[in-house]
Design an enzyme around this catalytic site. Structure first.
Site, PDB file in Angstrom:
ATOM      1  N   SER A 200      62.904  76.809  45.960  1.00 21.55           N
ATOM      2  CA  SER A 200      64.043  76.029  46.468  1.00 21.55           C
ATOM      3  C   SER A 200      63.855  74.533  46.276  1.00 21.55           C
ATOM      4  O   SER A 200      64.812  73.814  45.979  1.00 21.55           O
ATOM      5  CB  SER A 200      64.272  76.340  47.953  1.00 21.55           C
ATOM      6  OG  SER A 200      64.566  77.699  48.137  1.00 21.55           O
ATOM      7  N   HIS A 246      63.524  71.476  50.674  1.00 22.13           N
ATOM      8  CA  HIS A 246      64.794  71.094  50.047  1.00 22.13           C
ATOM      9  C   HIS A 246      64.910  69.579  49.970  1.00 22.13           C
ATOM     10  O   HIS A 246      65.292  69.024  48.934  1.00 22.13           O
ATOM     11  CB  HIS A 246      65.964  71.659  50.851  1.00 22.13           C
ATOM     12  CG  HIS A 246      65.972  73.151  50.942  1.00 22.13           C
ATOM     13  ND1 HIS A 246      66.898  73.852  51.693  1.00 22.13           N
ATOM     14  CD2 HIS A 246      65.173  74.094  50.369  1.00 22.13           C
ATOM     15  CE1 HIS A 246      66.668  75.152  51.575  1.00 22.13           C
ATOM     16  NE2 HIS A 246      65.614  75.319  50.788  1.00 22.13           N
TER      17      HIS A 246
END
Length: 297
Positions: A200, A246
């Site tokens: 991610s 993230h």
């Protein structure tokens, strides 16, 4: 959609195919070329006209060597000219294979344990764990579930189709790995007690890079900005998601893209490499000291 400034600037489009957007320059004539027009050179890519000129200037010995290493059938040149996102495909293949092996009972659990990232593996003097810094990168290749893997690989496939032909293979791989590294560093700094897996951070880095590059060439990036914002906010409302990865991936991906946009010309290649190396060194310094101070406090 694009802005009038973007469409009026022909430097944003392939000189042989005016309807095709690209971010890659021929390393000889410095004109913009699309994936179809790119031929891999020792450094960067070159356009068909420069390729033809290079062929005409070759000595007999050079022509013989080219026939030998190209197997005499032009396969090497055809592969380079295709502009296919081979790095994207390779990352998809490797990550998907590891993800599928993770589904095997017993074996999968051990693979996850060996490749996941956790800050204590960086500080053997503070924790009874071995020093394994490579986990900062290997965590990108393991996932927590099949859905986790599928969503990340779908995003990688979609982003890679656009970014890799624009940037070139080496730059695309660099931005992917450095962004994933940045995601792990952010997890170590903000949540040093958290174990994390998944690509991610690298995916958010690619999204942020596409946002920066799109803005640089004058494209309408509002939709991408909304998608990036929604995906980032999603991490706050769903459990077991490392939003820190993230955030770190997006910040580092944006920085790498900014370096690319400011060092686009051939004569700036050295500066591009120096700045990328400096960014990696900065991340190493941060992860070497900041998380340890947080854990000791």
């Amino acid at each position: 959609m694009t802005t009038p400034e973007f469409t009026s600037n022909r430097d944003n489009f392939c000189y042989r195919h005016p309807d095709r957007q690209s971010f890659v320059l021929c390393q000889r004539c410095m004109r913009t070329i699309c994936p179809e027009c790119q031929t891999q050179a020792p450094v960067g890519v070159i356009c068909p006209e420069c390729m033809n000129a290079d062929r005409k200037s070759r000595t007999p010995a050079q022509k013989k060597a080219a026939r030998r290493w190209g197997n005499g059938n032009g396969a090497t040149m055809a592969m380079a000219r295709s502009g296919k996102p081979v790095v994207t495909y390779a990352l998809l293949a490797v990550t998907s294979f590891i993800g599928l092996v993770q589904l095997i009972p017993g074996i999968g659990t051990e693979i996850t344990r060996q490749l996941l990232f956790a800050a204590p593996y960086l500080y053997p003097n503070l924790f009874p764990l071995p020093f394994e810094p490579w986990r900062l990168l290997t965590a990108m290749f393991v996932h927590g579930s099949f859905i986790h893997l599928a969503l990340n690989m779908l995003a990688l496939w979609m982003l890679g189709q656009s970014l890799e032909p624009m940037l070139g293979r080496a730059r695309f791989l660099a931005i992917y790995l450095i962004s994933g590294f940045g995601g792990s560093v952010m997890v170590a700094c903000l949540a040093p007690g958290t174990s994390t897996v998944g690509a991610s951070g690298a995916i958010f880095g690619l999204m942020a890079a596409l946002l920066i590059i799109g803005r640089h060439i004058g494209a309408n990036v509002t939709g991408l900005l909304v998608i990036l914002g929604i995906n980032f906010a999603f991490g706050f409302f769903v459990g077991n998601i490392a939003w820190q990865a993230h955030l770190g991936g997006a910040i580092v991906g944006a920085l790498v893209a900014l370096i690319y946009t400011r060092t686009k010309r051939r004569d700036q290649r050295t500066w591009q490499i120096v700045l990328l190396a400096a960014l990696v060194v900065l991340l190493i310094v941060v992860v070497a000291f900041v998380p340890a101070l947080v854990l000791l406090s």
